[in-house]
Scaffold this motif. Structure first.
Motif, PDB file in Angstrom:
ATOM      1  N   TYR A  88      45.004  58.303 -20.808  1.00  0.00           N
ATOM      2  CA  TYR A  88      44.653  58.196 -22.238  1.00  0.00           C
ATOM      3  C   TYR A  88      43.881  57.118 -22.739  1.00  0.00           C
ATOM      4  O   TYR A  88      42.549  57.193 -23.188  1.00  0.00           O
ATOM      5  CB  TYR A  88      45.714  58.730 -23.331  1.00  0.00           C
ATOM      6  CG  TYR A  88      45.142  58.742 -24.678  1.00  0.00           C
ATOM      7  CD1 TYR A  88      43.879  59.826 -24.819  1.00  0.00           C
ATOM      8  CD2 TYR A  88      45.685  57.889 -25.835  1.00  0.00           C
ATOM      9  CE1 TYR A  88      43.600  59.812 -26.229  1.00  0.00           C
ATOM     10  CE2 TYR A  88      45.141  58.422 -26.973  1.00  0.00           C
ATOM     11  CZ  TYR A  88      43.906  59.296 -27.261  1.00  0.00           C
ATOM     12  OH  TYR A  88      43.275  59.401 -28.351  1.00  0.00           O
ATOM     13  N   LEU A 145      55.981  60.292 -22.354  1.00  0.00           N
ATOM     14  CA  LEU A 145      54.591  60.229 -22.971  1.00  0.00           C
ATOM     15  C   LEU A 145      53.868  58.847 -22.940  1.00  0.00           C
ATOM     16  O   LEU A 145      52.437  59.029 -22.812  1.00  0.00           O
ATOM     17  CB  LEU A 145      54.628  60.776 -24.503  1.00  0.00           C
ATOM     18  CG  LEU A 145      55.074  62.240 -24.773  1.00  0.00           C
ATOM     19  CD1 LEU A 145      55.420  62.493 -25.956  1.00  0.00           C
ATOM     20  CD2 LEU A 145      54.106  63.223 -24.212  1.00  0.00           C
ATOM     21  N   ARG A 146      54.391  57.893 -23.133  1.00  0.00           N
ATOM     22  CA  ARG A 146      53.945  56.482 -22.931  1.00  0.00           C
ATOM     23  C   ARG A 146      53.203  56.416 -21.548  1.00  0.00           C
ATOM     24  O   ARG A 146      51.893  55.962 -21.375  1.00  0.00           O
ATOM     25  CB  ARG A 146      54.774  55.305 -22.987  1.00  0.00           C
ATOM     26  CG  ARG A 146      55.439  55.408 -24.632  1.00  0.00           C
ATOM     27  CD  ARG A 146      56.381  54.421 -24.610  1.00  0.00           C
ATOM     28  NE  ARG A 146      57.286  54.450 -25.838  1.00  0.00           N
ATOM     29  CZ  ARG A 146      58.271  54.002 -26.028  1.00  0.00           C
ATOM     30  NH1 ARG A 146      58.659  52.974 -25.338  1.00  0.00           N
ATOM     31  NH2 ARG A 146      59.061  54.289 -27.203  1.00  0.00           N
ATOM     32  N   ALA A 177      50.226  58.196 -21.641  1.00  0.00           N
ATOM     33  CA  ALA A 177      49.005  57.638 -22.380  1.00  0.00           C
ATOM     34  C   ALA A 177      48.495  56.371 -21.483  1.00  0.00           C
ATOM     35  O   ALA A 177      47.253  56.278 -21.672  1.00  0.00           O
ATOM     36  CB  ALA A 177      49.522  57.137 -23.887  1.00  0.00           C
ATOM     37  N   PHE A 195      52.484  59.064 -28.936  1.00  0.00           N
ATOM     38  CA  PHE A 195      53.025  59.004 -27.682  1.00  0.00           C
ATOM     39  C   PHE A 195      54.150  58.093 -27.658  1.00  0.00           C
ATOM     40  O   PHE A 195      54.914  58.186 -26.275  1.00  0.00           O
ATOM     41  CB  PHE A 195      51.968  58.626 -26.636  1.00  0.00           C
ATOM     42  CG  PHE A 195      50.640  59.209 -26.527  1.00  0.00           C
ATOM     43  CD1 PHE A 195      50.724  60.287 -25.713  1.00  0.00           C
ATOM     44  CD2 PHE A 195      49.601  59.025 -27.387  1.00  0.00           C
ATOM     45  CE1 PHE A 195      49.725  61.109 -25.395  1.00  0.00           C
ATOM     46  CE2 PHE A 195      48.439  59.899 -27.125  1.00  0.00           C
ATOM     47  CZ  PHE A 195      48.578  60.945 -26.145  1.00  0.00           C
TER      48      PHE A 195
END
Length: 349
Positions: free
Chosen positions: A224, A216-217, A220, A210
């Motif tokens: 996530y 994407l971070r 996450a 990520f």
């Protein structure tokens, strides 16, 4: 075929570019890799684990409220007043136990502390009202874990002289930190720094896919990492660490002639169930902890045995804050009274 692939790549870029731009503008703290790594570790634990001198620092517990304070806390959801004793806890001063008085000692974190409610509506206040001649000493503290509860039991149980000790364990943030902290030979909070370093390294590896995109971070960080928290918390060694601390508190209780029990409290989404809980698996660590503790003869009140579903979540938890509301405090007080305290004496006619 090549043209189709190029077309798809260009189309993906047109979609990804504005998403990435928005993510960088909205979440600048996650755009920096080092800051992302630090914030991710904090979110994983959802609590402190290494304590250094500073505001509210305490050598024994890591941190405490200041002694003899009286302050009112206000948010959009609640308003409540906190008053502390000479030790910094939201409870009575410890005094010699008079004949005929029964005492109960509460241990735990913010769930037993009584966030959002004035003292009469806390678990401690409600138990005192429900039972004559019962005095409750509440050593629960904001941000503490079961290791700090163990330290408090060892430090104060002999002075309090409780007939009952009850420790609250919050599945949302106690289990991982219970495996990283321990009481040293002076009964002060200490940290397995090698295990903290190993946990950071493990988290970095899990988040590696990520890190190349801020968008994407953000994903996450939001969805996530909570899943990782509960997956890791359900591991046998993590469960065993919390059981070891609870067993140590039980031994202290036996030494002072007290009974001991543990209340397992879940995050509100775990109580609600549904897609969020299925994804995060936030019920599993608590269920495993209850099962393991019972095999070691540790008395358990598992809150999921008594409440479940969105209606109960809304009834017993603050919607935004996530702590137990007044009804949630009442529920736990009722469960403790029902399981461990004899009913009030009835007047004979």
């Amino acid at each position: 075929m090549i043209r189709k692939i190029l077309y798809l790549l260009v189309a993906a870029a047109f979609i990804a570019a504005p998403v990435e731009f928005f993510a960088r503008q909205r979440f600048p703290e996650l755009a920096d890799r080092r800051q992302f790594a630090e914030l991710s570790f904090i979110r994983l634990l959802n609590s402190g684990v290494v304590y250094r001198p500073g505001s509210n620092y305490d050598e024994r517990f890591g941190f405490l409220n200041n002694p003899h304070i009286r302050e009112t806390v206000r948010t959009d959801e609640y308003r409540y007043t906190v008053a502390t004793n000479s030790l910094g806890f939201r409870t009575h001063e410890i005094t010699p136990k008079p004949p005929g008085q029964r005492r109960l000692m509460l241990l735990g974190d913010s769930m037993f502390f009584g966030v959002g409610v004035d003292y009469p509506a806390t678990v401690a206040g409600l138990l005192e009202t429900a039972r004559d001649s019962l005095q409750v000493y509440n050593f629960a503290m904001l941000g503490h874990n079961t290791v700090q509860s163990r330290i408090a039991a060892r430090a104060f149980a002999d002075q309090v002289g409780p007939d009952h000790i009850v420790c609250g364990v919050f599945i949302g943030n106690d289990l991982l930190t219970n495996a990283l902290n321990y009481p040293d030979e002076n009964n002060h909070i200490a940290t397995h720094l090698d295990q903290v370093a190993a946990s950071r390294k493990r988290l970095a590896a899990a988040l590696a896919p990520f890190t190349w995109s801020t968008a994407l971070r953000v994903a996450a960080y939001s969805v996530y990492i909570p899943r990782l928290r509960y997956q890791w918390a359900a591991a046998p060694d993590i469960i065993a660490a919390t059981c070891d601390h609870l067993a140590a508190i039980a031994n202290t209780a036996t030494t002072v002639g007290s009974t001991f029990a543990t209340v397992l409290i879940y995050p509100k989404d775990a109580v609600a169930g549904g897609p969020v809980e299925i994804w995060s698996q936030s019920r599993r660590p608590g269920r495993r902890l209850a099962e393991t503790c019972r095999t070691r003869n540790i008395e358990i009140i598992d809150l999921l045995d008594h409440i479940e579903g969105p209606t109960d979540r809304d009834r017993y938890y603050y919607a935004q804050d996530g702590h137990l509301n007044a009804a949630g405090n009442q529920l736990i007080a009722n469960l403790i009274a029902k399981h461990y305290l004899p009913p009030p004496a009835t007047t004979q006619r």
